[in-house]
Design an enzyme around this catalytic site. Structure first.
Site, PDB file in Angstrom:
ATOM      1  N   ARG A   1     -11.420  21.615  -9.578  1.00  0.00           N
ATOM      2  CA  ARG A   1     -12.854  21.551  -9.251  1.00  0.00           C
ATOM      3  C   ARG A   1     -13.333  22.971  -9.008  1.00  0.00           C
ATOM      4  O   ARG A   1     -12.919  23.599  -8.038  1.00  0.00           O
ATOM      5  CB  ARG A   1     -13.085  20.717  -7.995  1.00  0.00           C
ATOM      6  CG  ARG A   1     -12.793  19.229  -8.137  1.00  0.00           C
ATOM      7  CD  ARG A   1     -13.074  18.530  -6.814  1.00  0.00           C
ATOM      8  NE  ARG A   1     -13.139  17.090  -6.926  1.00  0.00           N
ATOM      9  CZ  ARG A   1     -12.157  16.255  -6.551  1.00  0.00           C
ATOM     10  NH1 ARG A   1     -11.041  16.739  -6.051  1.00  0.00           N
ATOM     11  NH2 ARG A   1     -12.313  14.962  -6.672  1.00  0.00           N
TER      12      ARG A   1
ATOM     13  N   ARG B   1       7.944 -25.292  11.172  1.00  0.00           N
ATOM     14  CA  ARG B   1       7.855 -23.829  11.083  1.00  0.00           C
ATOM     15  C   ARG B   1       7.034 -23.391   9.876  1.00  0.00           C
ATOM     16  O   ARG B   1       7.196 -23.935   8.784  1.00  0.00           O
ATOM     17  CB  ARG B   1       9.248 -23.217  10.884  1.00  0.00           C
ATOM     18  CG  ARG B   1      10.177 -23.436  12.031  1.00  0.00           C
ATOM     19  CD  ARG B   1      11.600 -23.066  11.638  1.00  0.00           C
ATOM     20  NE  ARG B   1      12.495 -23.321  12.749  1.00  0.00           N
ATOM     21  CZ  ARG B   1      12.861 -22.392  13.632  1.00  0.00           C
ATOM     22  NH1 ARG B   1      12.440 -21.152  13.518  1.00  0.00           N
ATOM     23  NH2 ARG B   1      13.653 -22.708  14.624  1.00  0.00           N
TER      24      ARG B   1
ATOM     25  N   TYR C   1      -1.888  10.043 -18.569  1.00  0.00           N
ATOM     26  CA  TYR C   1      -1.475  10.660 -17.310  1.00  0.00           C
ATOM     27  C   TYR C   1      -2.374  10.237 -16.154  1.00  0.00           C
ATOM     28  O   TYR C   1      -3.492   9.750 -16.358  1.00  0.00           O
ATOM     29  CB  TYR C   1      -1.451  12.192 -17.420  1.00  0.00           C
ATOM     30  CG  TYR C   1      -2.816  12.825 -17.579  1.00  0.00           C
ATOM     31  CD1 TYR C   1      -3.582  13.171 -16.475  1.00  0.00           C
ATOM     32  CD2 TYR C   1      -3.340  13.073 -18.845  1.00  0.00           C
ATOM     33  CE1 TYR C   1      -4.835  13.742 -16.618  1.00  0.00           C
ATOM     34  CE2 TYR C   1      -4.593  13.640 -19.004  1.00  0.00           C
ATOM     35  CZ  TYR C   1      -5.337  13.969 -17.878  1.00  0.00           C
ATOM     36  OH  TYR C   1      -6.580  14.524 -18.020  1.00  0.00           O
TER      37      TYR C   1
ATOM     38  N   HIS D   1       9.070  -8.304  18.027  1.00  0.00           N
ATOM     39  CA  HIS D   1       7.789  -8.338  17.320  1.00  0.00           C
ATOM     40  C   HIS D   1       7.274  -6.921  17.055  1.00  0.00           C
ATOM     41  O   HIS D   1       6.897  -6.570  15.940  1.00  0.00           O
ATOM     42  CB  HIS D   1       6.772  -9.131  18.159  1.00  0.00           C
ATOM     43  CG  HIS D   1       5.392  -9.138  17.584  1.00  0.00           C
ATOM     44  ND1 HIS D   1       4.432  -8.222  17.953  1.00  0.00           N
ATOM     45  CD2 HIS D   1       4.819  -9.927  16.644  1.00  0.00           C
ATOM     46  CE1 HIS D   1       3.326  -8.462  17.280  1.00  0.00           C
ATOM     47  NE2 HIS D   1       3.534  -9.501  16.485  1.00  0.00           N
TER      48      HIS D   1
ATOM     49  N   SER E   1     -11.181  12.085 -19.024  1.00  0.00           N
ATOM     50  CA  SER E   1     -10.518  11.918 -17.733  1.00  0.00           C
ATOM     51  C   SER E   1     -11.419  11.021 -16.889  1.00  0.00           C
ATOM     52  O   SER E   1     -12.587  11.338 -16.665  1.00  0.00           O
ATOM     53  CB  SER E   1     -10.308  13.272 -17.059  1.00  0.00           C
ATOM     54  OG  SER E   1      -9.712  13.069 -15.803  1.00  0.00           O
TER      55      SER E   1
ATOM     56  N   CYS F   1      -8.496  11.233 -12.845  1.00  0.00           N
ATOM     57  CA  CYS F   1      -8.408  12.280 -11.828  1.00  0.00           C
ATOM     58  C   CYS F   1      -9.135  11.888 -10.542  1.00  0.00           C
ATOM     59  O   CYS F   1      -9.244  12.678  -9.622  1.00  0.00           O
ATOM     60  CB  CYS F   1      -8.926  13.604 -12.357  1.00  0.00           C
ATOM     61  SG  CYS F   1     -10.654  13.549 -12.832  1.00  0.00           S
TER      62      CYS F   1
ATOM     63  N   MET G   1       1.989 -16.603  12.122  1.00  0.00           N
ATOM     64  CA  MET G   1       1.578 -18.006  12.060  1.00  0.00           C
ATOM     65  C   MET G   1       2.408 -18.837  13.029  1.00  0.00           C
ATOM     66  O   MET G   1       3.244 -18.314  13.743  1.00  0.00           O
ATOM     67  CB  MET G   1       1.686 -18.490  10.629  1.00  0.00           C
ATOM     68  CG  MET G   1       0.569 -17.879   9.792  1.00  0.00           C
ATOM     69  SD  MET G   1       0.710 -18.300   8.090  1.00  0.00           S
ATOM     70  CE  MET G   1       2.308 -17.706   7.697  1.00  0.00           C
TER      71      MET G   1
ATOM     72  N   GLY H   1       5.668 -13.493  12.934  1.00  0.00           N
ATOM     73  CA  GLY H   1       4.960 -13.882  14.154  1.00  0.00           C
ATOM     74  C   GLY H   1       3.481 -14.158  13.966  1.00  0.00           C
ATOM     75  O   GLY H   1       2.772 -14.399  14.937  1.00  0.00           O
TER      76      GLY H   1
ATOM     77  N   THR I   1     -12.747   8.163 -11.320  1.00  0.00           N
ATOM     78  CA  THR I   1     -12.920   6.817 -10.763  1.00  0.00           C
ATOM     79  C   THR I   1     -13.633   6.820  -9.420  1.00  0.00           C
ATOM     80  O   THR I   1     -14.040   5.764  -8.951  1.00  0.00           O
ATOM     81  CB  THR I   1     -11.561   6.103 -10.651  1.00  0.00           C
ATOM     82  OG1 THR I   1     -10.641   7.013 -10.051  1.00  0.00           O
ATOM     83  CG2 THR I   1     -11.062   5.667 -12.012  1.00  0.00           C
ATOM     84  N   ASN I   2     -13.796   8.002  -8.806  1.00  0.00           N
ATOM     85  CA  ASN I   2     -14.584   8.038  -7.566  1.00  0.00           C
ATOM     86  C   ASN I   2     -16.048   7.746  -7.898  1.00  0.00           C
ATOM     87  O   ASN I   2     -16.668   6.840  -7.347  1.00  0.00           O
ATOM     88  CB  ASN I   2     -14.495   9.406  -6.890  1.00  0.00           C
ATOM     89  CG  ASN I   2     -13.063   9.821  -6.597  1.00  0.00           C
ATOM     90  OD1 ASN I   2     -12.210   8.967  -6.408  1.00  0.00           O
ATOM     91  ND2 ASN I   2     -12.809  11.117  -6.576  1.00  0.00           N
ATOM     92  N   ASP I   3     -16.583   8.539  -8.826  1.00  0.00           N
ATOM     93  CA  ASP I   3     -17.977   8.295  -9.203  1.00  0.00           C
ATOM     94  C   ASP I   3     -18.125   6.992  -9.974  1.00  0.00           C
ATOM     95  O   ASP I   3     -19.130   6.293  -9.841  1.00  0.00           O
ATOM     96  CB  ASP I   3     -18.506   9.466 -10.048  1.00  0.00           C
ATOM     97  CG  ASP I   3     -19.092  10.555  -9.167  1.00  0.00           C
ATOM     98  OD1 ASP I   3     -19.954  10.224  -8.331  1.00  0.00           O
ATOM     99  OD2 ASP I   3     -18.671  11.716  -9.282  1.00  0.00           O
TER     100      ASP I   3
ATOM    101  N   ARG J   1      16.552 -13.794   4.654  1.00  0.00           N
ATOM    102  CA  ARG J   1      15.658 -13.239   3.627  1.00  0.00           C
ATOM    103  C   ARG J   1      16.143 -11.831   3.348  1.00  0.00           C
ATOM    104  O   ARG J   1      16.892 -11.252   4.140  1.00  0.00           O
ATOM    105  CB  ARG J   1      14.207 -13.205   4.122  1.00  0.00           C
ATOM    106  CG  ARG J   1      14.053 -12.288   5.270  1.00  0.00           C
ATOM    107  CD  ARG J   1      12.707 -12.350   5.917  1.00  0.00           C
ATOM    108  NE  ARG J   1      12.858 -11.653   7.201  1.00  0.00           N
ATOM    109  CZ  ARG J   1      11.982 -11.611   8.138  1.00  0.00           C
ATOM    110  NH1 ARG J   1      10.842 -12.235   8.006  1.00  0.00           N
ATOM    111  NH2 ARG J   1      12.217 -10.953   9.247  1.00  0.00           N
TER     112      ARG J   1
ATOM    113  N   LYS K   1      10.683 -18.593   3.633  1.00  0.00           N
ATOM    114  CA  LYS K   1      11.648 -19.260   4.511  1.00  0.00           C
ATOM    115  C   LYS K   1      12.207 -20.514   3.833  1.00  0.00           C
ATOM    116  O   LYS K   1      13.424 -20.715   3.788  1.00  0.00           O
ATOM    117  CB  LYS K   1      10.980 -19.607   5.843  1.00  0.00           C
ATOM    118  CG  LYS K   1      11.953 -20.158   6.848  1.00  0.00           C
ATOM    119  CD  LYS K   1      11.285 -20.421   8.188  1.00  0.00           C
ATOM    120  CE  LYS K   1      11.008 -19.128   8.921  1.00  0.00           C
ATOM    121  NZ  LYS K   1      10.182 -19.311  10.118  1.00  0.00           N
TER     122      LYS K   1
END
Ligand code: PEP
Ligand code: MG
Length: 892
Positions: A572, A90, A864, A451, A776, A844, A101, A99, A779-781, A335, A21
Site C-alpha cells: 500500500r 445426556r 495465491y 470446566h 487481486s 489481498c 448443554m 458443559g 475483499t475488504n472493500d 472422544r 458422545k
C-alpha cells in the site's frame, strides 16, 4: 425416519446423527468395551422437536421400543418400585461443547423406587436418598428452571442445622428430610409436585436436553467456536452406574497422552466415591490417575488396556470418562481429545514417527488457528520473578491483567479496554462471557479437565487451574499473608501454572524465533519446533495456493520472507506519504498551477523510487504488487474540525495564516459525505494529472536500478477501485508509455493489473480482464460494498445484534461470506480466466490470512493469497490442509 439407535447400532462415523458422545459410545460398545447399555435419540429428532414442538411423529413409539429393550437387557424396569432401572439423560452434539448443554442423572427415582434403590445398593439408604435429592436438584434446575441456589440454600441449611460442614456428614435421615425440602422448593417454583411417573421424568429430561441446544451459553459458545447453529444435539439415555457407592467406587477422566504438552503417557484425574460430573466440574481436588493403581489395581490395569485399545483404534489422543462401581469399570465416554496447540503439533509428529499416520494426515490434525496461538509471546522470566503461587498449567500462554472476580466485572472492564484476569474458585457455564472477555483465567479448584481448563483450551485462552493456595472471598483473594484486591495486576503462565504479582514482561515464542532464524541453538531440537517445521514443510509441498504478504516497508518484506512469503501481494503506497512527506502532499493538493503541482510530484518521486528499490531488494526474484495510491487525499490533511478551530482562534487574535486558510478551504472543498465511495483509488489517478504517472515512473526506475545491480525485480502495478474497464484502459495507456520510456532495453518486465474490490468489477470481470494481467481481490472493500457495510463502523456499531440473531456466525470482514462476496469472487475468477486464460488471481484483503477463507480461495482456484507477515505461516499451513483435505469440516 429412524429417530432412535441402540448403542449396538451406531458407530463413530455417525456423529452428524448421533452426536459425538453417542457415536463414540456405539463405537466402544462394538469394540466390546464395558459400556453401560443405552440408546441415542438423534440430532434429527432434536431438530424436529425444536421446529415442531412437543409432538414429533413416531418419536415416542421408538423411545418406548428402545426403553423396553433396555429394560429387558438390564432385567429391571425404569423406576420400578422394588428393583428400579435408573438412567442418565445426556446431551451430545456433533462438536463437543463441554458443559454447555444439560445432563440429568438418576432419572427414574421416585418416592416409591427410592427404597428399591437402597436394596439394590445392599441396604444403603444414605446412597439412595442422596441419589434422589441429586435428581430433584438437577431435574428442577435443568428441566424446570428452578433457580439452582434455592437447592444449595436448602442443603446449606441442612448442614447448618446439623452443625456439619461437609455433604458426606449428612446421614440417610438428614437426606430424606432434604428431599422433602427440595420437593417443597420444586413445587413452589413450578406450581406442581415433583413428577412421580418415571417415564414422564425421562420424557421431560429428553425435551430439556433438546431445548438446551438453544440456551444462551450454548449459543454463545457456538458463536465463539464457529459451530453451526442448526445442528441440534443428540440425547443419550444410558443405564446408570454409580461411582458413589463407597470407597471401592469412583469416577474419573483420563487422556491417553498429556493434552497440554503432547508428552506420551496417560494422564488423568480420579475421585473416589463420587458421581458423574463431580470430576469435570472440579468440585473437589482430585487424585492423579496413577493413585488408582494403589486403590484398585484390577480396574487400573483394565483401564490402561482400554486406553491403549482406544488410542490404537482412533489413531489419536483420546480422552475418556469412566466410573468404577464396586470394583467394576465402566466406560462412560470417549472422544478424540481436545488438546493445546503445542500438543496438537507434537502429537501429530509423534504419530507419524510411530507409523500410525502419514504426513498428509498429520496436516489434518493441526490448524492454522493453533499455529497462530503458538506464535504468541510468553513470559520473560530472566529477572527471576518469584511466583506468588502455582496451580496447574491448563491452557498455555502468558497473560496479565487486573484481577476481577465475576464474569460481569470481566465483561465491563474489558469493554473499557482493560486487560483482566478472571479469578474464580471454579468456573461454570454461566461464566462464559467473562471467560471470553478476560485475558486469562485463574481458578483455585479443579484440574486440567475442569470446566475452566477445557473451555479455555478450546478458546486458546491462557488458564491456570487448581491453584489451591488461592483463597477467594468476595472482591479479594489471599495466598498466605498476601492479599490481592480487585483491580490489582497479576500475571499467569498457562504453561507452568505459575501466578505472579504485577506485570511480568513477555518474551517471543520459539516458533516465531524459529521462523526469524534466531532460535537459540540449544532449542533447535525442541520437539515442538521440530514438529512445526516438519508439518509446515509438508504443507508447502502439498499446497496449490502460493502465499504472499501485505507489506509496505523493506523491514516488513524481509520479515515476511523469513516467514515463508513468496512475494508481496499488496504494497500500500499511501503509507509512504505520511510523516515528513505530508508537507509535499499538502503542496500537491494546494497547487494553484500545473507548475506547482508538477514540482510537488517531482519532489515526491525520488522518495518513492527509494521506497520501491528497498522493497524490490528484499523481495529479489519474487513478485511485488505495488498498488497505486488509494485513499481519499484529504486523509493526508488535518481534519476539518482541527483546522476550523485553528483558523477561528487565529481570527480571534486578529491574525491570519494564509497557509492554514488555504488548507481549510481545500479540506472544505474536498469534504465528502461518503469518502469511501468518493474520490479515491483509480478516480484519483484520472482526476489529478501526473499522480499515478509519478508512481509508475518511480516503480519502473527502481526496477531498472535493481536490474542494473544484477537483481531480478518482478514488479506488478495494481490499480485500485476499478469498476469499469475504461478506467483501467486509461491508466494503463499512460503507464505503458512511461514504462517503455523508462526501461528502454533493460530486461525488466512489469505487469499491470487491477484490484477487484467493487462489485461491478467482479460482474464485468470478463471485460476488465482484457486490460489486466492480474486480478487481486480486495475483499475488504468488496465486503463493504457487497453488503453495504461501512467497514470502519459496523463491527462496533451493530454486529453484536447480527451475531445474536444468527444473520451470520462471524463477521464477514473476518471470514469470507462465501455465499455473497464469495460468489462475486467466483464469478470474477471464471469470467476473468475465460477472457484471459493466463490471468493471475490472488486475494489481498484481510481474508487472505483467515483459515476458513484460505480454504475457500483454494476451492475457488486462486493462484495465491496475500496476508500480513505474521499470518503467512498460518496461510501456508491452511493452504496445505485445504489441498490434502477437501472436506475439512470435521477438523476443527
Ligand atoms: C481491500 O479492499 O480488500 C484491500 C486490500 O484494500 P484496502 O484494505 O487498502 O482498502
Ligand atoms: Mg480496498
Amino acid at each position: 425416519m429412524k429417530f432412535v439407535y441402540d448403542f449396538s447400532e451406531g458407530n463413530k462415523d455417525l456423529k452428524d446423527l448421533l452426536g459425538g458422545k453417542g457415536a463414540n459410545l456405539a463405537e466402544m460398545t462394538n469394540l466390546g468395551l464395558p459400556v453401560p447399555p443405552g440408546f441415542t435419540i438423534t440430532t434429527e429428532a432434536c431438530r424436529a422437536y425444536l421446529r415442531d414442538g412437543d409432538h414429533v411423529d413416531g418419536l415416542a413409539a421408538e423411545i418406548d421400543e428402545h426403553l423396553t429393550a433396555l429394560e429387558r437387557q438390564m432385567g429391571r424396569r425404569l423406576g420400578d418400585a422394588d428393583d428400579p432401572l435408573l438412567v442418565s439423560v445426556r446431551s451430545g452434539a456433533k462438536f463437543s461443547m463441554p458443559g454447555m448443554m444439560e445432563t440429568v442423572l438418576n432419572v427414574g427415582l421416585t418416592d416409591a423406587s427410592v427404597a428399591g434403590l437402597s436394596r439394590q445398593a445392599g441396604g444403603n439408604d444414605r446412597f439412595a436418598w442422596d441419589s434422589y435429592r441429586r435428581l430433584i436438584q438437577m431435574f428442577g434446575k435443568t428441566v424446570c428452571d428452578v433457580p439452582g441456589h434455592e437447592f444449595e440454600d436448602a442443603l446449606h441449611e441442612a448442614k447448618t442445622a446439623k452443625g456439619v460442614t461437609d455433604d458426606v456428614q449428612l446421614d440417610a435421615a438428614d437426606l430424606r428430610e432434604l428431599v422433602a425440602a427440595y420437593k417443597k422448593v420444586f413445587a413452589e417454583h413450578t406450581g406442581h409436585e415433583f413428577p412421580q411417573d418415571p417415564r414422564d421424568q425421562m420424557d421431560q429430561a429428553v425435551a430439556a436436553v433438546f431445548r438446551s441446544w438453544n440456551a444462551d451459553r450454548a449459543v454463545l459458545y457456538r458463536r465463539q467456536e464457529r459451530i453451526p447453529t442448526d445442528l441440534g444435539t443428540a440425547v443419550n439415555v444410558v443405564a446408570m452406574v454409580f461411582g458413589n457407592l463407597g470407597a471401592d467406587s469412583g469416577t474419573g477422566v483420563a487422556f491417553t497422552r498429556d493434552p497440554a504438552s503432547g508428552e506420551q503417557g496417560v494422564y488423568g484425574d480420579y475421585l473416589a466415591n463420587a458421581q458423574g460430573e463431580d470430576v469435570v466440574a472440579g468440585i473437589r481436588n482430585t487424585l492423579a490417575l496413577a493413585e488408582l493403581e494403589k486403590l484398585d489395581k484390577r480396574s487400573y490395569d483394565e483401564l490402561m488396556r482400554i486406553m491403549a485399545t482406544l488410542e490404537g483404534h482412533y489413531r489419536d489422543l483420546c480422552d475418556i470418562e469412566f466410573t468404577i462401581e464396586r470394583g467394576k469399570l465402566w466406560m462412560l465416554q470417549t472422544r478424540v481429545g481436545k488438546r493445546t496447540a503445542a500438543a496438537a503439533f507434537t502429537i501429530a509428529a509423534q504419530l507419524v514417527d510411530e507409523g500410525v499416520i502419514d504426513l498428509d494426515e498429520a496436516l489434518t490434525r493441526v490448524t492454522g488457528a493453533q499455529l497462530g496461538q503458538l506464535m504468541f509471546p510468553r513470559f520473560d522470566l530472566a529477572g527471576d520473578p518469584s511466583a506468588l503461587t502455582r496451580g496447574v498449567g491448563a491452557s498455555p500462554g502468558a497473560a496479565y491483567g487486573e484481577v476481577v472476580f465475576t464474569s460481569e466485572r470481566a465483561v465491563e472492564a474489558a469493554a473499557g479496554g482493560k486487560p483482566v484476569i478472571l479469578v474464580r474458585r471454579e468456573t461454570n457455564p454461566d461464566d462464559l462471557p467473562g471467560m471470553i472477555a478476560a485475558n486469562g483465567i485463574l481458578t483455585s479448584r479443579g484440574g486440567k479437565t475442569s470446566h475452566a481448563a477445557v473451555v479455555a483450551r478450546g478458546m486458546g485462552k491462557t488458564c491456570v487451574c487448581g491453584a489451591d493456595q488461592v483463597a477467594v472471598s468476595g472482591t479479594t483473594f489471599t495466598v498466605g499473608e498476601t492479599v490481592v484486591e480487585e483491580g490489582d495486576v497479576i500475571s499467569i503462565d498457562g504453561t507452568t501454572g505459575r501466578v505472579y504479582l504485577g506485570e511480568v514482561p513477555v518474551r517471543p515464542s520459539e516458533v516465531v524465533q524459529y521462523f526469524e532464524g534466531d532460535l537459540d541453538p540449544a532449542r533447535a531440537n525442541d520437539p515442538l519446533v521440530a514438529a512445526v517445521h516438519r508439518i509446515l514443510t509438508h504443507a508447502d509441498s502439498r499446497r496449490a495456493l502460493r502465499v504472499r504478504t501485505n507489506a509496505d516497508t523493506g523491514t516488513d518484506a524481509a520479515r515476511a520472507r523469513r516467514f515463508g512469503a513468496q512475494g508481496i501481494g499488496l504494497c500500500r503506497t499511501e503509507h509512504m506519504f505520511l510523516g515528513d512527506r505530508r508537507e509535499l502532499v499538502e503542496r500537491l493538493i494546494l497547487a494553484r498551477t500545473d507548475t506547482d503541482r508538477d514540482a510537488a510530484l517531482a519532489a515526491l518521486q525520488p522518495l518513492q523510487r527509494a521506497d520501491f528499490l528497498e522493497i524490490f531488494r528484499e523481495m529479489n526474484g519474487l513478485p511485488v504488487t505495488i498498488r497505486l495510491i488509494d485513499p481519499p487525499l484529504h486523509e493526508f490533511l488535518p481534519s476539518l474540525e482541527e483546522l476550523a478551530v485553528r483558523v477561528a482562534v487565529q481570527h480571534e487574535h486578529g491574525r491570519r495564516d494564509e497557509h492554514d486558510e488555504r488548507l481549510l478551504a481545500a479540506v472544505r472543498r474536498m469534504h465528502e459525505q461518503n469518502p469511501m465511495l468518493g474520490l479515491r483509488g483509480v478516480r484519483l489517478g484520472l482526476v489529478i494529472p501526473g499522480l499515478f504517472a509519478m508512481q509508475v515512473r518511480a516503480i519502473a526506475e527502481a526496477a531498472v536500478a535493481l536490474a542494473a545491480e544484477g537483481g531480478a525485480p518482478r514488479p506488478e502495478i495494481m490499480v485500485p477501485l476499478v469498476g469499469a474497464v475504461q478506467e483501467l484502459e486509461t491508466v494503463r495507456a499512460e503507464a505503458e508509455r512511461i514504462i517503455a520510456e523508462v526501461i528502454g532495453d533493460s530486461p525488466v518486465e512489469i505487469l499491470i493489473g487491477t484490484m477487484i474490490e467493487v462489485p461491478r468489477a467482479a460482474l464485468t470481470a470478463g471485460q476488465i480482464a482484457e486490460a489486466a494481467e492480474f486480478f487481486s481481490f480486495g475483499t475488504n472493500d468488496l465486503t463493504q460494498m457487497a453488503w453495504g457495510f461501512s467497514r470502519d463502523d459496523v463491527e462496533g456499531a451493530f454486529f453484536w445484534r447480527y451475531l445474536e440473531l444468527g444473520i451470520f456466525g462471524i463477521s464477514p470482514f473476518e471470514s469470507i461470506d462465501a455465499d455473497g462476496v464469495g460468489r462475486l469472487v467466483r464469478i470474477a475468477t471464471e469470467e476473468g480466466r475465460a477472457a484471459r486464460p493466463g490471468l493471475k488471481l490472488g486475494v489481498c484483503g484481510e481474508h487472505g490470512g483467515d483459515p476458513d477463507s484460505v480454504r475457500f480461495f483454494h476451492e475457488v482456484g486462486l493462484d495465491y493469497v496475500s496476508c500480513s507477515p505474521f499470518r503467512v505461516p498460518i496461510a501456508r499451513l491452511e493452504a496445505g490442509r485445504a489441498a490434502v483435505d477437501t472436506d475439512g469440516s470435521d477438523h476443527r
